[in-house]
Design a protein around this motif. Structure first.
Motif, PDB file in Angstrom:
ATOM      1  N   ILE A   1      -3.909 -32.320  -7.580  1.00  0.00           N
ATOM      2  CA  ILE A   1      -2.686 -32.824  -8.126  1.00  0.00           C
ATOM      3  C   ILE A   1      -1.288 -32.517  -7.675  1.00  0.00           C
ATOM      4  N   LEU A   2      -0.747 -32.834  -6.735  1.00  0.00           N
ATOM      5  CA  LEU A   2       0.375 -33.441  -6.198  1.00  0.00           C
ATOM      6  C   LEU A   2       1.640 -34.099  -6.889  1.00  0.00           C
ATOM      7  N   PHE A   3       2.698 -33.108  -7.208  1.00  0.00           N
ATOM      8  CA  PHE A   3       3.820 -33.845  -7.770  1.00  0.00           C
ATOM      9  C   PHE A   3       4.311 -34.286  -6.796  1.00  0.00           C
ATOM     10  N   ASN A   4       5.664 -35.015  -7.319  1.00  0.00           N
ATOM     11  CA  ASN A   4       6.300 -35.463  -6.228  1.00  0.00           C
ATOM     12  C   ASN A   4       6.929 -34.781  -4.815  1.00  0.00           C
ATOM     13  N   LYS A   5       6.590 -35.551  -3.833  1.00  0.00           N
ATOM     14  CA  LYS A   5       7.577 -35.401  -2.604  1.00  0.00           C
ATOM     15  C   LYS A   5       6.980 -33.416  -2.274  1.00  0.00           C
ATOM     16  N   VAL A   6       5.768 -33.526  -2.454  1.00  0.00           N
ATOM     17  CA  VAL A   6       4.762 -32.803  -1.851  1.00  0.00           C
ATOM     18  C   VAL A   6       4.013 -32.563  -1.164  1.00  0.00           C
ATOM     19  N   GLN A   7       4.490 -31.472   0.318  1.00  0.00           N
ATOM     20  CA  GLN A   7       4.136 -31.922   1.719  1.00  0.00           C
ATOM     21  C   GLN A   7       3.166 -30.799   1.755  1.00  0.00           C
ATOM     22  N   VAL A   8       1.324 -31.906   2.186  1.00  0.00           N
ATOM     23  CA  VAL A   8       0.357 -30.759   2.938  1.00  0.00           C
ATOM     24  C   VAL A   8       0.653 -31.457   3.535  1.00  0.00           C
ATOM     25  N   PRO A   9       1.306 -31.493   5.229  1.00  0.00           N
ATOM     26  CA  PRO A   9       1.523 -32.350   6.487  1.00  0.00           C
ATOM     27  C   PRO A   9       0.200 -31.995   7.313  1.00  0.00           C
TER      28      PRO A   9
ATOM     29  N   SER B   1      -6.632 -27.437  -7.843  1.00  0.00           N
ATOM     30  CA  SER B   1      -5.556 -26.886  -7.333  1.00  0.00           C
ATOM     31  C   SER B   1      -4.651 -27.639  -8.060  1.00  0.00           C
ATOM     32  N   VAL B   2      -2.710 -27.462  -8.350  1.00  0.00           N
ATOM     33  CA  VAL B   2      -2.083 -28.422  -8.562  1.00  0.00           C
ATOM     34  C   VAL B   2      -0.884 -27.815  -7.992  1.00  0.00           C
ATOM     35  N   LEU B   3       0.027 -28.531  -7.562  1.00  0.00           N
ATOM     36  CA  LEU B   3       1.169 -28.104  -6.872  1.00  0.00           C
ATOM     37  C   LEU B   3       2.480 -28.929  -6.967  1.00  0.00           C
ATOM     38  N   GLY B   4       3.638 -27.972  -7.305  1.00  0.00           N
ATOM     39  CA  GLY B   4       4.214 -28.458  -8.201  1.00  0.00           C
ATOM     40  C   GLY B   4       5.381 -29.363  -7.073  1.00  0.00           C
ATOM     41  N   PHE B   5       6.111 -29.971  -7.968  1.00  0.00           N
ATOM     42  CA  PHE B   5       7.181 -30.938  -6.779  1.00  0.00           C
ATOM     43  C   PHE B   5       8.136 -30.194  -5.231  1.00  0.00           C
ATOM     44  N   LYS B   6       7.914 -30.974  -4.514  1.00  0.00           N
ATOM     45  CA  LYS B   6       8.242 -30.240  -3.678  1.00  0.00           C
ATOM     46  C   LYS B   6       7.889 -29.270  -3.225  1.00  0.00           C
ATOM     47  N   ALA B   7       7.059 -28.916  -3.534  1.00  0.00           N
ATOM     48  CA  ALA B   7       5.863 -27.656  -2.581  1.00  0.00           C
ATOM     49  C   ALA B   7       5.512 -28.158  -1.098  1.00  0.00           C
TER      50      ALA B   7
ATOM     51  N   ALA C   1      -7.602 -36.957  -7.272  1.00  0.00           N
ATOM     52  CA  ALA C   1      -6.855 -36.817  -6.805  1.00  0.00           C
ATOM     53  C   ALA C   1      -5.559 -36.880  -6.777  1.00  0.00           C
ATOM     54  N   ILE C   2      -4.774 -37.382  -7.123  1.00  0.00           N
ATOM     55  CA  ILE C   2      -3.574 -37.826  -7.717  1.00  0.00           C
ATOM     56  C   ILE C   2      -2.311 -37.048  -6.647  1.00  0.00           C
ATOM     57  N   VAL C   3      -1.614 -38.313  -5.865  1.00  0.00           N
ATOM     58  CA  VAL C   3      -0.778 -37.697  -4.973  1.00  0.00           C
ATOM     59  C   VAL C   3       0.548 -38.187  -5.823  1.00  0.00           C
ATOM     60  N   GLY C   4       2.159 -37.437  -5.557  1.00  0.00           N
ATOM     61  CA  GLY C   4       2.760 -37.491  -5.557  1.00  0.00           C
ATOM     62  C   GLY C   4       3.454 -39.246  -5.319  1.00  0.00           C
TER      63      GLY C   4
END
Length: 225
Positions: A111-119, A127-133, A93-96
């Protein structure tokens, strides 16, 4: 098929994992590469900014990790990220930068890009989640088909056989997923789209769209300012 490509979904300046996408057409092609990429990148990270915690786990010194969180390697937690109470990071896992992994959220091969929120109570796997997803409370990526067959990405442009048994979702930059939604295996959501709460989503959702709970897809007026 161009709408489903890396260049149409992601701003690669917004991830420490930029180099993993070199030579890649579709973002899911990186899924089998994440583990080894983390190990290689982690060993190059500056010690004044990153602390190695256990085997193949690198945590930025500016990140906030709650004592009850679990981080299994290999993993990279980038600067200013927040890993909250009882988060469960299983590995690969990569957390941005500035991302939030919240209470009881589980990550695996992502891969979580920068500012992703899975709160809140999210499962994000393969999965790959893009910037501010952002994924609303209880929303998950389902990463294995019930019949255990290989995942096929379905879109109006045709079908793409991935060859993967495990493949969750590809979320473009600024995607908003409503609470308690399920993203079925092979889901691809274009930039700046919104998914209504309690939706069941599969296939390709175009950028700047709204996916309603009954499966209706409408275009957003004007998109982002």
């Amino acid at each position: 098929m161009e709408k489903l490509t890396v260049k149409n979904l992601y701003d690669l300046k917004e991830t420490i994992a930029k180099d993993i996408f070199e030579g890649v057409t579709y973002p899911w092609e990186v899924l089998p590469k994440i583990k080894e990429f983390i190990i290689a990148l982690g060993n190059t990270l500056p010690e004044d900014r990153f602390e190695k915690r256990g085997e193949d786990v690198w945590v930025a010194r500016s990140a906030k990790v709650f004592p009850s969180a679990y981080i299994g390697g290999p993993a990279i937690i980038d600067e200013e990220a927040e890993i909250r109470h009882c988060a469960f990071i299983r590995g690969s896992a990569i957390v941005g930068k500035g991302a939030v992994v919240g209470n009881s959220t589980e990550l695996k091969n992502v891969i979580l890009f920068n500012k992703v929120q899975v709160p809140h109570y999210n499962y994000v796997g393969d999965s790959v989640l893009g910037f501010k997803a952002h994924m609303g409370a209880g929303s998950i990526t389902s990463n294995v088909k019930s019949d255990k067959t290989l995942v096929v990405v379905k879109s109006p442009f045709g079908e793409i056989e991935t060859g993967f048994k495990k493949f969750g979702a590809m979320l473009g930059d600024h995607v908003e997923v409503g609470c308690n939604s399920v993203l079925n295996p092979g889901t691809v959501i274009g930039r700046e789209s919104n998914i209504y709460p309690t939706s069941m989503v599969r296939g390709y959702i175009p950028e700047k769209s709204i996916f309603k709970k009954d499966g209706t897809i409408v275009s957003k007026k004007g998109g982002r300012a």
